[in-house]
Design a protein around this motif. Structure first.
Motif, PDB file in Angstrom:
ATOM      1  N   THR A 241       0.814  -1.213   0.000  1.00 56.06           N
ATOM      2  CA  THR A 241       0.000   0.000   0.000  1.00 56.06           C
ATOM      3  C   THR A 241       0.849   1.265   0.000  1.00 56.06           C
ATOM      4  O   THR A 241       0.393   2.322  -0.411  1.00 56.06           O
ATOM      5  CB  THR A 241      -0.891   0.048   1.242  1.00 56.06           C
ATOM      6  OG1 THR A 241      -0.065   0.124   2.410  1.00 56.06           O
ATOM      7  CG2 THR A 241      -1.781  -1.199   1.326  1.00 56.06           C
TER       8      THR A 241
ATOM      9  N   THR B 105       1.275   3.600   1.753  1.00 50.49           N
ATOM     10  CA  THR B 105       0.785   4.647   2.655  1.00 50.49           C
ATOM     11  C   THR B 105       0.032   4.120   3.876  1.00 50.49           C
ATOM     12  O   THR B 105      -0.372   4.915   4.720  1.00 50.49           O
ATOM     13  CB  THR B 105      -0.166   5.590   1.902  1.00 50.49           C
ATOM     14  OG1 THR B 105      -1.279   4.847   1.406  1.00 50.49           O
ATOM     15  CG2 THR B 105       0.559   6.256   0.749  1.00 50.49           C
ATOM     16  N   SER B 106      -0.145   2.805   3.987  1.00 56.13           N
ATOM     17  CA  SER B 106      -0.983   2.276   5.068  1.00 56.13           C
ATOM     18  C   SER B 106      -0.467   0.943   5.590  1.00 56.13           C
ATOM     19  O   SER B 106       0.164   0.176   4.857  1.00 56.13           O
ATOM     20  CB  SER B 106      -2.428   2.069   4.580  1.00 56.13           C
ATOM     21  OG  SER B 106      -2.981   3.247   4.071  1.00 56.13           O
TER      22      SER B 106
ATOM     23  N   SER C  53      -3.928   4.453   8.082  1.00 57.42           N
ATOM     24  CA  SER C  53      -2.981   5.405   7.509  1.00 57.42           C
ATOM     25  C   SER C  53      -1.650   5.332   8.246  1.00 57.42           C
ATOM     26  O   SER C  53      -1.602   5.319   9.480  1.00 57.42           O
ATOM     27  CB  SER C  53      -3.554   6.818   7.618  1.00 57.42           C
ATOM     28  OG  SER C  53      -2.538   7.792   7.530  1.00 57.42           O
TER      29      SER C  53
ATOM     30  N   HIS D  83       0.495  14.112   3.777  1.00 59.43           N
ATOM     31  CA  HIS D  83       0.498  12.756   3.225  1.00 59.43           C
ATOM     32  C   HIS D  83      -0.900  12.158   3.254  1.00 59.43           C
ATOM     33  O   HIS D  83      -1.365  11.566   2.269  1.00 59.43           O
ATOM     34  CB  HIS D  83       1.472  11.899   4.031  1.00 59.43           C
ATOM     35  CG  HIS D  83       1.593  10.499   3.538  1.00 59.43           C
ATOM     36  ND1 HIS D  83       0.751   9.479   3.968  1.00 59.43           N
ATOM     37  CD2 HIS D  83       2.438   9.934   2.651  1.00 59.43           C
ATOM     38  CE1 HIS D  83       1.094   8.368   3.372  1.00 59.43           C
ATOM     39  NE2 HIS D  83       2.107   8.604   2.569  1.00 59.43           N
ATOM     40  N   ASP D  84      -1.611  12.301   4.380  1.00 59.19           N
ATOM     41  CA  ASP D  84      -2.963  11.756   4.488  1.00 59.19           C
ATOM     42  C   ASP D  84      -3.900  12.409   3.478  1.00 59.19           C
ATOM     43  O   ASP D  84      -4.718  11.742   2.839  1.00 59.19           O
ATOM     44  CB  ASP D  84      -3.507  11.964   5.900  1.00 59.19           C
ATOM     45  CG  ASP D  84      -2.912  10.996   6.904  1.00 59.19           C
ATOM     46  OD1 ASP D  84      -2.193  10.072   6.481  1.00 59.19           O
ATOM     47  OD2 ASP D  84      -3.173  11.169   8.108  1.00 59.19           O
TER      48      ASP D  84
ATOM     49  N   ALA E 122      -3.063  11.150  -0.048  1.00 55.51           N
ATOM     50  CA  ALA E 122      -3.441   9.745  -0.221  1.00 55.51           C
ATOM     51  C   ALA E 122      -4.946   9.585  -0.371  1.00 55.51           C
ATOM     52  O   ALA E 122      -5.419   8.659  -1.033  1.00 55.51           O
ATOM     53  CB  ALA E 122      -2.937   8.929   0.962  1.00 55.51           C
TER      54      ALA E 122
ATOM     55  N   THR F  17       2.145  10.211  -4.576  1.00 54.60           N
ATOM     56  CA  THR F  17       1.139   9.814  -3.593  1.00 54.60           C
ATOM     57  C   THR F  17      -0.247  10.204  -4.067  1.00 54.60           C
ATOM     58  O   THR F  17      -1.199   9.417  -3.951  1.00 54.60           O
ATOM     59  CB  THR F  17       1.417  10.494  -2.231  1.00 54.60           C
ATOM     60  OG1 THR F  17       2.713  10.101  -1.770  1.00 54.60           O
ATOM     61  CG2 THR F  17       0.370  10.082  -1.197  1.00 54.60           C
TER      62      THR F  17
ATOM     63  N   ARG G 218      -1.655   7.912  -6.804  1.00 55.82           N
ATOM     64  CA  ARG G 218      -2.051   6.591  -6.331  1.00 55.82           C
ATOM     65  C   ARG G 218      -3.370   6.615  -5.566  1.00 55.82           C
ATOM     66  O   ARG G 218      -3.883   5.579  -5.185  1.00 55.82           O
ATOM     67  CB  ARG G 218      -0.983   6.020  -5.404  1.00 55.82           C
ATOM     68  CG  ARG G 218       0.320   5.660  -6.128  1.00 55.82           C
ATOM     69  CD  ARG G 218       1.402   5.295  -5.141  1.00 55.82           C
ATOM     70  NE  ARG G 218       2.633   4.912  -5.801  1.00 55.82           N
ATOM     71  CZ  ARG G 218       3.797   4.775  -5.186  1.00 55.82           C
ATOM     72  NH1 ARG G 218       3.877   5.018  -3.883  1.00 55.82           N
ATOM     73  NH2 ARG G 218       4.874   4.421  -5.844  1.00 55.82           N
ATOM     74  N   ALA G 219      -3.883   7.787  -5.281  1.00 53.77           N
ATOM     75  CA  ALA G 219      -5.108   7.905  -4.480  1.00 53.77           C
ATOM     76  C   ALA G 219      -6.284   7.220  -5.180  1.00 53.77           C
ATOM     77  O   ALA G 219      -6.370   7.189  -6.391  1.00 53.77           O
ATOM     78  CB  ALA G 219      -5.441   9.372  -4.242  1.00 53.77           C
TER      79      ALA G 219
END
Length: 277
Positions: A29, A31-32, A85, A230-231, A234, A273, A276-277
């Protein structure tokens, strides 16, 4: 295939049931962290180099840089997954340990039937019940409290792997400063703002942060802001969200320096990032 989804601040919960034997590969992932466990039936789960035939209740955690493979999924088996996250989990670990987190957290796998996994699963059931109860909202402060509770249960029950959670002792004034930065990082202008909120001198604040967190208050603020950016990236829609707007919202004005700082922290550019969301 049946899927039930629940979302809250920093986390997304999914229940997945297939009526036939299937194989699923979940790519890294980035990011997670992904927490998964079998609610009903048995599934073979591979994460990194570890493979286990997992029965009802056993908890496994896939880090952001590892793929997750689920196979020999007997028809009717149900697997629950919690996508957390990375910045949300690591910020909770920082709060619990009193130390900054500079690298990915390594989790051990629970043993079947252990007391630690039972405590975590009881917390999970409570959070799901509260998030899905009549008249409850998934967003806002209520959802944030429940998300924090669930993630902190995961971290505390993983204590032998994460190390020293709850052991660190930092002064109350530093705790107040950390809370102030976490609560509203976008509006802080200078170290004097943090010192004023913590009711301590700038010099004492600087000394305390270097001693207990290994960085200056403004460096800690930058890390928190990076996590919020970042959150947002994402979760953003590339058609409607721009890196410049999100970075500016969290106090980053020089885009060149911001992009390089972000790349060093997360290993990718902010635009990657967002895509990729």
């Amino acid at each position: 295939f049946r899927h039930r989804a629940i979302r809250s601040v920093g986390i997304a919960i999914g229940y997945n049931t297939f009526g036939a034997d299937v194989q699923i590969l979940v790519p890294p992932t980035v990011t997670s962290y992904v927490v998964c466990f079998v609610v009903k039936g048995r599934v073979q789960i591979t994460c990194g180099g570890d493979t286990a035939l997992v029965g009802s209740g056993r908890v496994l955690v896939a880090p952001p840089d590892q793929p997750l493979r689920l196979e020999n999924w007997a028809g009717g088996s149900c697997v629950a997954g919690i996508k957390i996250s990375r910045s949300f989990l690591e910020s909770r670990l920082e709060k619990l340990s009193g130390r900054p987190v500079h690298r990915q957290v390594a989790f051990r796998h629970y043993d079947d039937g252990g007391a630690a996994e039972a405590r975590f699963l009881r917390a999970f059931d409570f959070v799901v019940t509260e998030l899905t109860g009549p008249g409850q909202e998934h967003a806002g402060r209520f959802g944030a409290v429940l998300s924090e509770l669930l993630v902190e249960y995961l971290l505390v029950t993983q204590e032998p792997c994460c190390g020293e959670i709850g052991v660190a002792r930092i002064p109350l004034v530093i705790e107040r400063a950390i809370d102030f930065v976490q609560d509203d990082p976008a509006t802080i202008v200078s170290v004097s703002d943090i010192a004023r909120a913590a009711a301590v001198s700038v010099r004492a604040l600087e000394y305390g942060f270097h001693k207990h967190l290994g960085m200056s208050p403004m460096a800690y603020l930058r890390e928190v802001r990076l996590g919020r950016v970042h959150d947002a990236l994402a979760a953003g829609d590339p058609a409607q969200t721009t890196v410049t707007a999100v970075a500016g919202r969290w106090g980053f004005g020089h885009m060149g320096r911001f992009s390089e700082t972000y790349r060093r922290r997360y290993g990718v550019l902010p635009s990657e990032t967002l895509r990729r969301a």
